[in-house]
Design a protein around this motif. Structure first.
Motif, PDB file in Angstrom:
ATOM      1  N   LYS A   4       0.975   8.922  -7.309  1.00 56.43           N
ATOM      2  CA  LYS A   4       1.257  10.366  -7.388  1.00 56.43           C
ATOM      3  C   LYS A   4       1.967  10.748  -8.679  1.00 56.43           C
ATOM      4  CE  LYS A   4       1.831  10.497  -2.340  1.00 56.43           C
ATOM      5  NZ  LYS A   4       2.830  10.686  -1.241  1.00 56.43           N
ATOM      6  N   TRP A   5       2.501   9.750  -9.392  1.00 59.61           N
ATOM      7  CA  TRP A   5       3.305  10.030 -10.582  1.00 59.61           C
ATOM      8  C   TRP A   5       2.453   9.870 -11.841  1.00 59.61           C
ATOM      9  CZ3 TRP A   5       8.412  11.626 -10.543  1.00 59.61           C
ATOM     10  CH2 TRP A   5       9.051  11.592  -9.306  1.00 59.61           C
ATOM     11  N   GLU A   6       1.797  10.935 -12.255  1.00 66.17           N
ATOM     12  CA  GLU A   6       0.974  10.883 -13.466  1.00 66.17           C
ATOM     13  C   GLU A   6       1.825  10.832 -14.730  1.00 66.17           C
ATOM     14  OE1 GLU A   6      -1.850  14.034 -13.490  1.00 66.17           O
ATOM     15  OE2 GLU A   6      -2.809  13.418 -11.612  1.00 66.17           O
ATOM     16  N   SER A   7       3.115  11.101 -14.589  1.00 66.46           N
ATOM     17  CA  SER A   7       4.011  11.071 -15.750  1.00 66.46           C
ATOM     18  C   SER A   7       4.429   9.659 -16.114  1.00 66.46           C
ATOM     19  CB  SER A   7       5.275  11.884 -15.463  1.00 66.46           C
ATOM     20  OG  SER A   7       5.962  11.360 -14.325  1.00 66.46           O
ATOM     21  N   GLY A   8       4.102   8.671 -15.260  1.00 69.76           N
ATOM     22  CA  GLY A   8       4.493   7.299 -15.518  1.00 69.76           C
ATOM     23  C   GLY A   8       3.312   6.375 -15.673  1.00 69.76           C
ATOM     24  N   MET A   9       3.590   5.129 -16.046  1.00 66.11           N
ATOM     25  CA  MET A   9       2.583   4.071 -16.087  1.00 66.11           C
ATOM     26  C   MET A   9       3.106   2.892 -15.301  1.00 66.11           C
ATOM     27  SD  MET A   9       1.040   4.040 -19.960  1.00 66.11           S
ATOM     28  CE  MET A   9      -0.194   5.272 -20.449  1.00 66.11           C
ATOM     29  N   PHE A  10       2.192   2.239 -14.559  1.00 66.31           N
ATOM     30  CA  PHE A  10       2.617   1.201 -13.641  1.00 66.31           C
ATOM     31  C   PHE A  10       1.672   0.007 -13.703  1.00 66.31           C
ATOM     32  CE2 PHE A  10       3.290   5.481 -12.012  1.00 66.31           C
ATOM     33  CZ  PHE A  10       4.683   5.522 -11.937  1.00 66.31           C
ATOM     34  N   ILE A  11       2.258  -1.180 -13.560  1.00 67.56           N
ATOM     35  CA  ILE A  11       1.470  -2.410 -13.447  1.00 67.56           C
ATOM     36  C   ILE A  11       1.946  -3.172 -12.214  1.00 67.56           C
ATOM     37  CG2 ILE A  11       0.825  -4.601 -14.503  1.00 67.56           C
ATOM     38  CD1 ILE A  11       1.279  -3.434 -17.212  1.00 67.56           C
ATOM     39  N   LEU A  12       1.000  -3.561 -11.385  1.00 65.25           N
ATOM     40  CA  LEU A  12       1.302  -4.420 -10.246  1.00 65.25           C
ATOM     41  C   LEU A  12       0.453  -5.675 -10.361  1.00 65.25           C
ATOM     42  CD1 LEU A  12       2.476  -5.199  -7.506  1.00 65.25           C
ATOM     43  CD2 LEU A  12       0.689  -3.811  -6.422  1.00 65.25           C
ATOM     44  N   ALA A  13       1.121  -6.811 -10.495  1.00 66.98           N
ATOM     45  CA  ALA A  13       0.433  -8.103 -10.447  1.00 66.98           C
ATOM     46  C   ALA A  13       0.545  -8.627  -9.024  1.00 66.98           C
ATOM     47  CB  ALA A  13       1.066  -9.072 -11.426  1.00 66.98           C
ATOM     48  N   SER A  14      -0.581  -9.032  -8.458  1.00 67.42           N
ATOM     49  CA  SER A  14      -0.551  -9.444  -7.050  1.00 67.42           C
ATOM     50  C   SER A  14      -1.621 -10.479  -6.747  1.00 67.42           C
ATOM     51  CB  SER A  14      -0.747  -8.229  -6.136  1.00 67.42           C
ATOM     52  OG  SER A  14      -0.733  -8.606  -4.775  1.00 67.42           O
ATOM     53  N   HIS A  15      -1.279 -11.373  -5.782  1.00 68.35           N
ATOM     54  CA  HIS A  15      -2.271 -12.305  -5.267  1.00 68.35           C
ATOM     55  C   HIS A  15      -2.979 -11.743  -4.039  1.00 68.35           C
ATOM     56  CE1 HIS A  15       0.409 -15.180  -7.473  1.00 68.35           C
ATOM     57  NE2 HIS A  15      -0.782 -15.599  -7.875  1.00 68.35           N
ATOM     58  N   LEU A  16      -2.502 -10.610  -3.549  1.00 63.13           N
ATOM     59  CA  LEU A  16      -3.138  -9.970  -2.394  1.00 63.13           C
ATOM     60  C   LEU A  16      -4.350  -9.170  -2.888  1.00 63.13           C
ATOM     61  CD1 LEU A  16      -0.010  -8.713  -0.389  1.00 63.13           C
ATOM     62  CD2 LEU A  16      -1.438 -10.717   0.080  1.00 63.13           C
TER      63      LEU A  16
ATOM     64  N   MET B 213       0.821  -1.202   0.000  1.00 64.53           N
ATOM     65  CA  MET B 213       0.000   0.000   0.000  1.00 64.53           C
ATOM     66  C   MET B 213       0.863   1.264   0.000  1.00 64.53           C
ATOM     67  SD  MET B 213      -3.155  -0.509  -0.429  1.00 64.53           S
ATOM     68  CE  MET B 213      -3.392   1.265  -0.345  1.00 64.53           C
ATOM     69  N   LEU B 214       1.951   1.233   0.732  1.00 59.84           N
ATOM     70  CA  LEU B 214       2.858   2.379   0.753  1.00 59.84           C
ATOM     71  C   LEU B 214       3.399   2.646  -0.650  1.00 59.84           C
ATOM     72  CD1 LEU B 214       5.585   3.141   3.391  1.00 59.84           C
ATOM     73  CD2 LEU B 214       6.190   3.153   0.971  1.00 59.84           C
ATOM     74  N   VAL B 215       3.819   1.573  -1.336  1.00 58.41           N
ATOM     75  CA  VAL B 215       4.375   1.723  -2.690  1.00 58.41           C
ATOM     76  C   VAL B 215       3.292   2.165  -3.677  1.00 58.41           C
ATOM     77  CG1 VAL B 215       5.452   0.492  -4.618  1.00 58.41           C
ATOM     78  CG2 VAL B 215       6.227   0.058  -2.277  1.00 58.41           C
ATOM     79  N   ILE B 216       2.122   1.537  -3.603  1.00 59.16           N
ATOM     80  CA  ILE B 216       1.028   1.888  -4.519  1.00 59.16           C
ATOM     81  C   ILE B 216       0.656   3.368  -4.373  1.00 59.16           C
ATOM     82  CG2 ILE B 216      -1.425   1.535  -5.010  1.00 59.16           C
ATOM     83  CD1 ILE B 216      -0.971  -1.435  -4.243  1.00 59.16           C
TER      84      ILE B 216
END
Length: 447
Positions: A377-389, A369-372
């Motif tokens: 906050k970074w609208e200049s980037g794109m991110f993907i997190l795959a998770s079983h949680l 959650m801290l990382v997410i």
């Protein structure tokens, strides 16, 4: 070919995406795409692969070059064989000196003196000169196939350089030799003097051009033979990424998938059970971005992209006992590396597969959650997190920049079935126990 302004990709990302592997025996993207003929061409292709572009103009210029060549591969086939270029390389790395006399008598005497002084002089001055002269004549003949004003920018630049060098009177004189094999000793050492002394920079420039043509031809052949698609590249401050029919190059019969980061959405939360295809999809996505920013075609039916300044993955972090890092601490340091990359490059594409597997569920949840929250906050980037949680998804449901996808699966007669298709929404499917039971783990552990 190396540039200061290039896509920021670290060694771990290259290894995880299998662009290159430290283990040369394992399959990697570079080897799949490499179709170079010459040793120097392969070395230059490696340099090209290590320097993906970050601007639309650079990418489109390369695309235009590869499109031109791929439209008529036969016309662009290079006449420079590996044997020819290896002989030219040996010639230029020879330790024997060239004659320095300006008159024919002096050159003749000096040449015979050098024949005794340097063991390789005769072979270099005679055979090496002949090989290099053959190379020049082939280069000159090669460019008679093309009209400069019909070529894209990068090829026009090469054409102009070759033309300018070939217009030199000494090189013209050398190329006027009709029968290279019957060339006399004095003519050979005179031309040798031109090639390895007076005009060395010009000849080495032509050698570099031969290797660059080998690189372009190799990339164009790969595009054609693997049926790759050139992406649409746009110039946009905000990141743009759309893909249709994306697949992985390693698979013989791949299942293709679509993905689009819609306007205002820059964080994808990806779920699905093990073996459903998440990691393969993440790798194919990273590979496509990498290839797109090389100016190559991509394994997809359609792709639209605005160039990123960094590509980062954290798919398979391991402990590092040599520097005293535990598995969890290695994960933390990988996230730190991601944060530092974001601070430096701003416009980044980042892929994470299950954060903090090396700690307890509570810390993994809180840490994730801290990382997410930081990444959002970074609208200049794109991110993907795959998770079983999947519990994480409930905490970010209301975030406007987050969207959810999952990989589908089902159970048929007690066995997991995978479609390898990405779907909208979330998955809470848990197949781990079923897989363990199917592999008869409990029976094997029974005394």
């Amino acid at each position: 070919m190396s540039k200061l302004n290039k896509l920021n990709v670290d060694r771990q990302t290259l290894a995880e995406l299998e662009i290159y592997n430290d283990n040369s025996s394992s399959l990697n993207i570079f080897d799949i795409l490499d179709r170079t003929i010459t040793t120097g061409g392969k070395d230059n292709l490696k340099l090209q692969f290590q320097n993906p572009f970050i601007t639309q103009a650079e990418i489109v210029a390369m695309q235009d070059t590869l499109k031109t060549i791929s439209n008529d591969i036969e016309k662009w086939q290079i006449p420079f064989t590996k044997k020819m270029m290896d002989m030219v390389e040996v010639y230029y790395f020879s330790k024997s000196e060239t004659v320095i006399s300006e008159n024919s008598v002096g050159r003749y005497l000096e040449g015979h003196f050098y024949s005794f002084k340097y063991k390789d002089f005769k072979d270099t001055a005679i055979n090496g000169t002949k090989s290099t002269l053959l190379f020049l004549k082939e280069m000159k003949k090669y460019f008679t196939r093309f009209e400069k004003n019909q070529l894209p920018v990068l090829l026009q630049q090469i054409y102009s350089t070759v033309q300018q060098i070939m217009d030199d009177k000494d090189i013209q004189s050398a190329c006027s030799v009709v029968n290279i094999e019957s060339m006399g000793f004095n003519d050979s050492i005179t031309i040798d003097q031109w090639f390895r002394n007076k005009h060395k920079l010009k000849i080495t420039a032509l050698i570099d051009i031969a290797y660059r043509l080998d690189v372009y031809l190799s990339m164009a052949k790969a595009v054609n033979e693997l049926n790759l698609t050139f992406p649409e590249v746009i110039d946009s401050e905000k990141p743009v990424l759309e893909l249709e029919g994306l697949y992985h190059l390693f698979l013989k019969n791949p299942t293709s998938n679509d993905l689009a980061f819609e306007n205002g959405k820059h964080f994808l939360f990806l779920t699905g059970p093990n073996m459903a295809g998440k990691t393969t999809f993440l790798k194919s996505l990273g590979i496509s971005i990498y290839l797109a920013q090389l100016g190559m075609g991509v394994p997809a039916k359609r792709m639209k992209i605005s160039p990123f300044k960094a590509l980062f993955s954290s798919l398979n972090t391991t402990d590092n006992l040599s520097i005293g890092y535990s598995y969890f601490y290695s994960e933390v340091m990988r996230v730190r590396k991601a944060a530092e990359t974001l601070q430096k490059e701003k416009k980044a594409f980042m892929i994470f597969d299950e954060l903090f597997k090396g700690t307890n569920i509570k810390d993994a949840f809180d840490g994730s959650m801290l990382v997410i929250n930081g990444l959002l906050k970074w609208e200049s980037g794109m991110f993907i997190l795959a998770s079983h949680l999947t519990e994480l998804s409930k905490r970010i449901d209301d975030k406007p920049s987050v969207f959810f996808r999952y990989f589908d699966s089902s159970v048929d007669n007690g066995k997991p079935v995978f479609s390898y298709r990405i779907c909208e929404g979330k998955s809470d499917e848990r197949l781990g126990l079923i897989i363990l039971q199917n592999e008869k783990i409990e029976e094997l552990l029974t005394p």
